[in-house]
Design an enzyme around this catalytic site. Structure first.
Site, PDB file in Angstrom:
ATOM      1  CE  LYS A 111       1.873  -4.531 -19.690  1.00  0.00           C
ATOM      2  NZ  LYS A 111       3.346  -4.221 -20.702  1.00  0.00           N
ATOM      3  N   GLY A 172      12.347  -1.586 -21.954  1.00  0.00           N
ATOM      4  CA  GLY A 172      12.846  -1.845 -22.817  1.00  0.00           C
ATOM      5  C   GLY A 172      14.116  -0.767 -22.530  1.00  0.00           C
ATOM      6  CB  ALA A 203       8.334  -1.605 -18.333  1.00  0.00           C
ATOM      7  N   GLY A 204      11.837  -2.710 -17.581  1.00  0.00           N
ATOM      8  CA  GLY A 204      12.516  -2.422 -17.124  1.00  0.00           C
ATOM      9  C   GLY A 204      13.586  -2.796 -16.969  1.00  0.00           C
ATOM     10  CB  THR A 226      13.901  -6.036 -23.509  1.00  0.00           C
ATOM     11  OG1 THR A 226      12.641  -4.792 -24.493  1.00  0.00           O
ATOM     12  CG2 THR A 226      15.242  -5.275 -24.119  1.00  0.00           C
TER      13      THR A 226
END
Length: 279
Positions: A111, A172, A203-204, A226
């Site tokens: 990745k 995150g 992400a996010g 996260t």
């Protein structure tokens, strides 16, 4: 009936949820038992490991890999923490060497993550494309974390990236899908000449509804860390993410009703019982 298998570069997975292994902490130390329980609850089959950031052994002499069933999970080495193409390539090679020593099928996977700076952790588009081209020449199967930029996504695909992974929002941040229109355009373009080209939103993600939204846009999967590890109850949140992937997958394929400015009765207007006023 569950989702169709997700196919990427010769691999096939039943789960479309990819989960990270970082940020599971207790008293400042990695909590590998909690990580293992959360991965189990998520139903994932691919887990990411940040080669540059993860300590192979903690202060107690425990190895992260000892808590991962390498027969069950495909390990996806991650170049998180890299800010130049050269560093990313070096880190990818370390991940490959580690997994080759374990005779693991994910050894050629990476990745790719090349960040622009530390405050936003947004991808550096120039260095990401440069690193992707270098790694592909070395025989890596590259999954590239990128901005939600359709132009960059096309360049990455044309370079030979096995999957483009546009961000939903900064790493995150838990802000969810900030720019659904760009992701929608990106998906339309990347799949125009290959409907099966895999696009993973990365992400996010903050909660299960963010995962569902990503899948309802037409994404092939979601990668997160996260959102699970930082939850009050990571295991329960992992389970919620698992269900969210399936809900979004089926909702996208079922086809939502169009949005309308006014109400539309769900029952027929003909043959109704006459009102008192009409009598």
């Amino acid at each position: 009936m569950g989702p169709e298998p997700l196919r990427i570069a010769g691999f096939s997975f039943r789960s479309r949820l990819f989960v990270g292994t970082g940020k599971y902490l207790r008293n400042g130390e990695p909590d590998y038992e909690l990580m293992r329980a959360a991965l189990e609850a998520s139903g994932c089959e691919v887990v990411t490991v940040a080669v540059r950031r993860e300590r192979l052994y903690d202060r107690q002499g425990r190895s992260l890999l000892d808590y991962l069933d390498l027969q069950r999970y495909t390990i996806l080495p991650n170049t998180a923490g890299c800010f130049t193409a050269e560093d990313a390539v070096r880190t990818a090679r370390l991940g490959r060497e580690l997994l080759e020593g374990l005779n693991h099928p994910g050894a050629r996977w990476v990745k790719l993550e090349v960040l622009a700076e530390k405050k936003t952790l947004l991808p550096d588009p120039v260095e990401t494309l440069k690193a992707a081209e270098m790694l592909i020449k070395e025989g890596f199967i590259v999954m590239a974390y990128s901005n939600d930029d359709p132009v960059l996504a096309r360049k990455l695909k044309d370079a030979g990236v096995a999957s483009v992974m546009p961000l939903g929002s900064p790493i995150g941040s838990g802000q969810g899908i900030l720019n659904p229109n760009n992701i929608r355009i990106l998906l339309e373009d990347l799949k125009s000449d290959d409907p099966n080209y895999p696009v993973i939103v990365d992400a996010g993600v903050g909660t299960a509804s963010d995962v569902t939204i990503a899948m309802e846009l037409g994404a092939d999967g979601v990668l997160l860390n996260t959102g699970i590890a930082g939850a009050r109850d990571p295991v329960r949140m992992a389970r919620a993410m698992r269900y969210a992937i399936e809900a979004g997958y089926h909702a996208y394929r079922a086809g939502r009703i169009p949005r309308k400015p006014y109400a539309s009765a769900s029952s027929p207007s003909e043959g109704v019982i006459a009102s008192t006023a009409a009598r």
